[in-house]
Write a protein that holds these residues in place. Sequence first.
Motif, short mmCIF file in Angstrom:
data_model
loop_
_atom_site.label_atom_id
_atom_site.label_comp_id
_atom_site.label_asym_id
_atom_site.label_seq_id
_atom_site.Cartn_x
_atom_site.Cartn_y
_atom_site.Cartn_z
N SER A 36 -37.17 51.96 -9.78
CA SER A 36 -38.35 52.28 -9.27
C SER A 36 -39.44 51.49 -9.90
CB SER A 36 -38.68 53.60 -8.97
OG SER A 36 -37.87 54.30 -8.24
N ILE A 37 -39.26 51.68 -11.34
CA ILE A 37 -40.24 51.19 -12.41
C ILE A 37 -40.11 49.75 -12.47
CG2 ILE A 37 -40.99 51.13 -14.64
CD1 ILE A 37 -41.44 53.69 -13.40
N MET A 38 -38.73 49.43 -12.44
CA MET A 38 -38.54 47.77 -12.50
C MET A 38 -39.24 47.02 -11.05
SD MET A 38 -34.97 45.92 -12.32
CE MET A 38 -34.50 46.66 -10.70
N ALA A 39 -39.15 47.74 -9.83
CA ALA A 39 -39.77 47.29 -8.65
C ALA A 39 -41.13 47.09 -8.72
CB ALA A 39 -39.23 48.38 -7.49
N ILE A 40 -41.98 48.05 -9.53
CA ILE A 40 -43.47 47.94 -9.66
C ILE A 40 -43.53 46.87 -10.70
CG2 ILE A 40 -45.37 49.29 -10.70
CD1 ILE A 40 -44.32 51.74 -9.78
N SER A 41 -42.68 46.68 -11.71
CA SER A 41 -43.09 45.54 -12.62
C SER A 41 -42.72 44.19 -12.30
CB SER A 41 -41.95 45.90 -13.92
OG SER A 41 -42.22 44.62 -14.79
N TRP A 42 -41.67 44.29 -11.42
CA TRP A 42 -41.40 42.82 -10.55
C TRP A 42 -42.49 42.35 -9.64
CZ3 TRP A 42 -35.38 42.81 -8.55
CH2 TRP A 42 -34.56 42.55 -9.70
N GLY A 43 -43.02 43.36 -8.79
CA GLY A 43 -43.82 43.35 -8.02
C GLY A 43 -45.23 42.56 -8.42
#
Length: 308
Positions: A78-85
Amino acid sequence: MLLRSGIALAIFSYILWGITPLFYRLLPGAEPLELLAQRVIWSVPFLLLIRFIIKNKTLWKQVWADKRSIILCLFSSSIMAISWGAFTYALTHGQVLAASLGYFINPLFSILLGVVFLHERLVVAEKMAVLLIFSGVSFQIWQYGELPVLALIMGSAFAVYGLIRKFIRFDVITSLFVEAVWLLPIAFVIIGWLSANDLSAVFAGDWSIKMLYMLAAPVTIIPLLFFTAAIKRTTLTVIGLAQYIEPTIQFLLAVFLFNELFDWIKGVSFSLIWLGLLCCVIALLHKRYTQYHKRVAYVTGRDKTPQL
């Protein structure tokens, strides 16, 4: 020889990450959600193939048995998705300088998380680093009257992601695969919604656009493979110093190739942050130096304190 190859691999991995803005320039104005979804979907088979090839990996039996790490992968994904986005939005919308700032201020968040959650104690150089980096960001906020939102999201999200990854017991490739699997249903929902509303750039675009969206996964993961190999062949000191190569390259690309605005306000802000990073480097080298001499003293019998 092994150490030199590890240093070369670490440098090469961060150079590859540093030049990723060149790839994303081929997708100007890309929809971050679709890019993120495509990245997740194509990461799954790519990571599965890599996992099949590598030797040192967590067995599937061990993966299923470690429910705690599986759940932690849900949070880290979930955190990775925020960072990637945030990262892909910055790179595809002419804000590479914001991406660079995000990774430059990342040590500030990492230090603070270490103090709060791991009860780490700061040395003088680390306290100076926190003060200088905080001052650099605050100066920019004061002058512009707005938060550098993308940079703060990237810097904080990546730090939180790193903290969670400390408690996941899978190897790097397996943990990335589990994270991608957690995000897979959401990715399919995003793709389905975009295509149903004729908003999908992939379905509307030609094969060159489709290929670029597909390549977003290996463009991200391939440097990680070199990074993983580097960790096994060199020291954490080298990794800690090499990590600043990525935002430095992105900074240079933003200012000298992409002609993004770099005024005196950002000049002052970045200068304070760079001084803070210098303090981080000094603190890192001092810690490694102290640890090395403690080990030497213990081995030679001058120090009887058990080494952890």
